[in-house]
Write an enzyme that holds these catalytic residues in place. Sequence first.
Site, PDB file in Angstrom:
ATOM      1  N   SER A 113       0.801  -1.221   0.000  1.00 30.60           N
ATOM      2  CA  SER A 113       0.000   0.000   0.000  1.00 30.60           C
ATOM      3  C   SER A 113       0.837   1.275   0.000  1.00 30.60           C
ATOM      4  O   SER A 113       1.613   1.505  -0.905  1.00 30.60           O
ATOM      5  CB  SER A 113      -0.950  -0.039   1.185  1.00 30.60           C
ATOM      6  OG  SER A 113      -1.883   1.000   1.093  1.00 30.60           O
ATOM      7  N   HIS A 114       0.723   2.064   1.048  1.00 22.21           N
ATOM      8  CA  HIS A 114       1.369   3.382   1.096  1.00 22.21           C
ATOM      9  C   HIS A 114       2.772   3.317   1.693  1.00 22.21           C
ATOM     10  O   HIS A 114       3.418   4.343   1.851  1.00 22.21           O
ATOM     11  CB  HIS A 114       0.505   4.324   1.926  1.00 22.21           C
ATOM     12  CG  HIS A 114       0.138   3.719   3.247  1.00 22.21           C
ATOM     13  ND1 HIS A 114      -0.815   2.722   3.362  1.00 22.21           N
ATOM     14  CD2 HIS A 114       0.621   3.914   4.479  1.00 22.21           C
ATOM     15  CE1 HIS A 114      -0.900   2.355   4.620  1.00 22.21           C
ATOM     16  NE2 HIS A 114      -0.042   3.059   5.330  1.00 22.21           N
ATOM     17  N   ASP A 278      -2.384   6.430  -3.439  1.00 25.70           N
ATOM     18  CA  ASP A 278      -1.239   5.787  -2.797  1.00 25.70           C
ATOM     19  C   ASP A 278      -0.634   4.687  -3.675  1.00 25.70           C
ATOM     20  O   ASP A 278      -0.992   4.544  -4.847  1.00 25.70           O
ATOM     21  CB  ASP A 278      -1.644   5.224  -1.430  1.00 25.70           C
ATOM     22  CG  ASP A 278      -2.541   4.011  -1.571  1.00 25.70           C
ATOM     23  OD1 ASP A 278      -3.299   3.950  -2.562  1.00 25.70           O
ATOM     24  OD2 ASP A 278      -2.497   3.129  -0.689  1.00 25.70           O
ATOM     25  N   ASP A 280      -0.946   1.445  -4.105  1.00 26.15           N
ATOM     26  CA  ASP A 280      -1.785   0.487  -4.817  1.00 26.15           C
ATOM     27  C   ASP A 280      -3.116   1.075  -5.276  1.00 26.15           C
ATOM     28  O   ASP A 280      -3.989   0.334  -5.736  1.00 26.15           O
ATOM     29  CB  ASP A 280      -2.028  -0.759  -3.950  1.00 26.15           C
ATOM     30  CG  ASP A 280      -2.738  -0.432  -2.658  1.00 26.15           C
ATOM     31  OD1 ASP A 280      -2.553   0.694  -2.151  1.00 26.15           O
ATOM     32  OD2 ASP A 280      -3.494  -1.280  -2.151  1.00 26.15           O
ATOM     33  N   ASP A 282      -5.703   2.598  -3.749  1.00 25.44           N
ATOM     34  CA  ASP A 282      -6.990   2.563  -3.056  1.00 25.44           C
ATOM     35  C   ASP A 282      -7.244   3.790  -2.187  1.00 25.44           C
ATOM     36  O   ASP A 282      -8.366   4.036  -1.776  1.00 25.44           O
ATOM     37  CB  ASP A 282      -7.177   1.253  -2.255  1.00 25.44           C
ATOM     38  CG  ASP A 282      -6.077   0.999  -1.261  1.00 25.44           C
ATOM     39  OD1 ASP A 282      -5.133   1.802  -1.182  1.00 25.44           O
ATOM     40  OD2 ASP A 282      -6.169  -0.024  -0.548  1.00 25.44           O
ATOM     41  N   ARG A 283      -6.200   4.569  -1.895  1.00 29.54           N
ATOM     42  CA  ARG A 283      -6.416   5.765  -1.075  1.00 29.54           C
ATOM     43  C   ARG A 283      -6.597   7.000  -1.948  1.00 29.54           C
ATOM     44  O   ARG A 283      -6.200   7.014  -3.107  1.00 29.54           O
ATOM     45  CB  ARG A 283      -5.226   6.001  -0.154  1.00 29.54           C
ATOM     46  CG  ARG A 283      -5.070   4.943   0.885  1.00 29.54           C
ATOM     47  CD  ARG A 283      -4.014   5.318   1.900  1.00 29.54           C
ATOM     48  NE  ARG A 283      -4.022   4.335   2.987  1.00 29.54           N
ATOM     49  CZ  ARG A 283      -3.472   4.511   4.166  1.00 29.54           C
ATOM     50  NH1 ARG A 283      -2.843   5.639   4.424  1.00 29.54           N
ATOM     51  NH2 ARG A 283      -3.543   3.572   5.090  1.00 29.54           N
ATOM     52  N   LYS A 377     -11.541   0.033  -1.085  1.00 32.22           N
ATOM     53  CA  LYS A 377     -11.613   1.473  -1.247  1.00 32.22           C
ATOM     54  C   LYS A 377     -10.990   1.806  -2.590  1.00 32.22           C
ATOM     55  O   LYS A 377     -10.214   1.017  -3.138  1.00 32.22           O
ATOM     56  CB  LYS A 377     -10.925   2.192  -0.104  1.00 32.22           C
ATOM     57  CG  LYS A 377      -9.488   1.823   0.126  1.00 32.22           C
ATOM     58  CD  LYS A 377      -9.019   2.395   1.460  1.00 32.22           C
ATOM     59  CE  LYS A 377      -7.656   1.871   1.824  1.00 32.22           C
ATOM     60  NZ  LYS A 377      -7.550   1.490   3.230  1.00 32.22           N
TER      61      LYS A 377
HETATM   62  C1  G1P Z   1      -4.227   1.828   8.257  1.00 31.23           C
HETATM   63  C2  G1P Z   1      -5.435   2.725   8.364  1.00 31.23           C
HETATM   64  C3  G1P Z   1      -6.688   1.941   8.086  1.00 31.23           C
HETATM   65  C4  G1P Z   1      -6.584   1.275   6.720  1.00 31.23           C
HETATM   66  C5  G1P Z   1      -5.310   0.453   6.632  1.00 31.23           C
HETATM   67  C6  G1P Z   1      -5.096  -0.116   5.250  1.00 31.23           C
HETATM   68  O1  G1P Z   1      -4.322   0.792   9.202  1.00 31.23           O
HETATM   69  O2  G1P Z   1      -5.506   3.347   9.632  1.00 31.23           O
HETATM   70  O3  G1P Z   1      -7.796   2.795   8.155  1.00 31.23           O
HETATM   71  O4  G1P Z   1      -7.687   0.443   6.483  1.00 31.23           O
HETATM   72  O5  G1P Z   1      -4.175   1.264   6.972  1.00 31.23           O
HETATM   73  O6  G1P Z   1      -4.972   0.892   4.284  1.00 31.23           O
HETATM   74  P1  G1P Z   1      -3.584   0.821  10.618  1.00 31.23           P
HETATM   75  O7  G1P Z   1      -2.125   1.019  10.354  1.00 31.23           O
HETATM   76  O8  G1P Z   1      -4.143   2.008  11.359  1.00 31.23           O
HETATM   77  O9  G1P Z   1      -3.935  -0.483  11.253  1.00 31.23           O
HETATM   78 ZN    ZN Z   2      -3.394   1.320  -0.316  1.00 32.34          ZN
END
Ligand code: G1P
Ligand code: ZN
Length: 544
Positions: A113-114, A278, A280, A282-283, A377
Amino acid sequence: MQIETRRTLPYPDQKPGTSGLRKKVKVFLQENYLENFVQSVFDVLGEVAGKTLVLGGDGRYLNRRAAQTILKMAAANGVGRLLVGQGGLLSTPAASCLIRKHRAVGGFVLSASHNPGGPDEDFGIKYNAGNGGPAPQAFTDAVYRRSREIGEYRIAEVPDVDLDTAGQFDLAGMRVEIIDPVADYAQLMERLFDFPLIEGALKSGAISLCFDAMHAVTGPYARRIFEERLGAAPGSVIHGTPLEDFGGGHPDPNLVHARGLAELMYSGRAPTLGAASDGDGDRNMIMGSQFFVTPSDSLAVLAANLHLLPGYRQGLRGVARSMPTSRAVDRVAQALGIDCYETPTGWKFFGNLLDAHRITLCGEESFGTGSDHVREKDGLWAVLCWLNLVALRKQSVGDIVRDHWRRFGRDYYSRHDYEGMSAAVGEGIIARLRERLPSLPGQRWGAYAISGADDFSYTDPVDGSVSAQQGIRIVFDNGARIVYRLSGTGTEGATLRIYLEQYEPDPTRHDRDPQVYLRELIELAEHLGEVKRRSGMDGPTVIT
Ligand code: G1P
Ligand code: ZN
C-alpha cells in the site's frame, strides 16, 4: 513432469495484519518465505480446477519476481485460468473489479500500500475473495494456521513468462491471460460518472485538475482516464510512471508526502481539484484551491451528494465508517433517514455490509473512500466523484465543503501518529487506558466531561462474528471524542494513533485551524494516555 513438489519449513510470523501479509523485502527474500504463504493460501482454498484467479500488484520492488513465482505455483496447484495485469500491474480496486467481473474465486494483490518500496523497504501480499474484497478473518486465520505447519509447496518447473505483452498462452496446463490492467476498470468508471459532463468542463477550461500518482500504480490509470478519455490537459497527471521505489518517495497521499501537490494547491496557480493516490491506488486525498478536505468530511459530503451522480441516482441504501472516522457522515445519514454503521478499522469489515446490500457508501479517516461498485476502497473513483461534483455544482471544492458545514455543522478532526515506539510501550499505553476505563465516565477537565469510555467491540450484523479490542473510545458530553489504537499495518515496532474530533455547529466558528481549535483536546489526550512519560516522545511524528 513439469510440476514439482518441494520440501519447506514453516515460518512463525506469517500472520496477516489489517491488510494482508506485509514485511520488509529482506524478510520476503528468505528461502521459500513467499512460497510458503502462497501455498498456505492454496491449501486453504482447496479445489481450484477450472477456476479463475486474478494476479497483479502496485509495481514495487519484488512485484515482478513474486508474480513469476505465483504464476508457476498457481499452475502447479491446478488453477484453471489466471488473469494477470500487463507488467504485473493491477491497482487494488482494479483487481477487485476484475475478480467480480470475471467471476474469479479470488486474487493475489502484491502491495504494501502506502509504505515505501525498494530493497530495504516493504513488500506485501494480500488475498482477496470471490466478492472482490479482502479475505475474511476466518480465511486469513486459517492461512496463518496452515503457514505454521506447512511442509511442502508445489511449483511448475518452467521458464519465466513474458509479463509485458498482452496475450494468452498455456502454462503447465493453466490458461494465462496477460490483460490491459486499465480497460475493465475504466469501463466501470464510465458507467458510474457523467463522463460527457466532466469532459466538457475539462476541455472548456471550466475546471482543471492536478493528480499526483506518486510514481505508483495509478499513473497508467489516471493518464488513460483523466488525460486520454476525459481530455484533461496533458501534464494534469504528475509522477505518472510507476517506479519500483516510487522515486524514493513515500506513496502516501497526505499533505506531508504529497508536498509538491499541496504547495501547488496553496499557490496562485491552483487548479480546481488537486488529488493524489497511494502505492496500490486505493487511497485518495482531495484538495481544492487553498483547501484541504479531510477524508472524514469527504465521506460526509459524498453521502450528501452521491445521488446526483449517474451511478447512484437511486439514492443510498446506507453508509458505514470505521470507528475512528469522524461522525460527520452520521449526521448526513440521520438527515437522509438511512442506516449508518460503525465498524473496526480496515476495509474488510465493509464487505459483509456491501454484500448484504445494507450500504452503498463507506469510508475511513485514513484517506479511504469507496462504494458498492467494488469491494475495496478506490482512490480514482473518489477523485472522479469530486470531479463530477465540481463540474455539476459549478462550485469550488472549498465552497462545496463550507456549504456542507453550514448545513450539518463541522466536525473538527485530526489524527496524531506516534511512529516508531517499541511494541511494549505501545501496548502498555493501551493496556493502561483499558484498565482505567471503568473510572473515566464522570471525570471532568474544564469544558470536557467524559460521558462514556469503552474498548470498541463490533458484532457483525450480517454474520454475527465479534471483533473485540478494536480501540479505546473516550466520548465527552460537549461533542468531543478521543480514540486511541495501535496500527495493524506497520512492519516494525508500534505506531500509536490518537484520533481527535470536536463538533462545532456555529458557522461563524467554521474557519479555524483544526490544530488550534482542538488544542485543549490534544493536551487532554496526551495527559490521559501518558504518552510522553511512557514513550519519551515529545509529540506526534505525523499529523493528518
Ligand atoms: C491503516 C489505516 C486503516 C486502513 C489500513 C489499510 O491501518 O488506519 O484505516 O484500512 O491502513 O490501508 P492501521 O495502520 O491504522 O492499522
Ligand atoms: Zn493502499
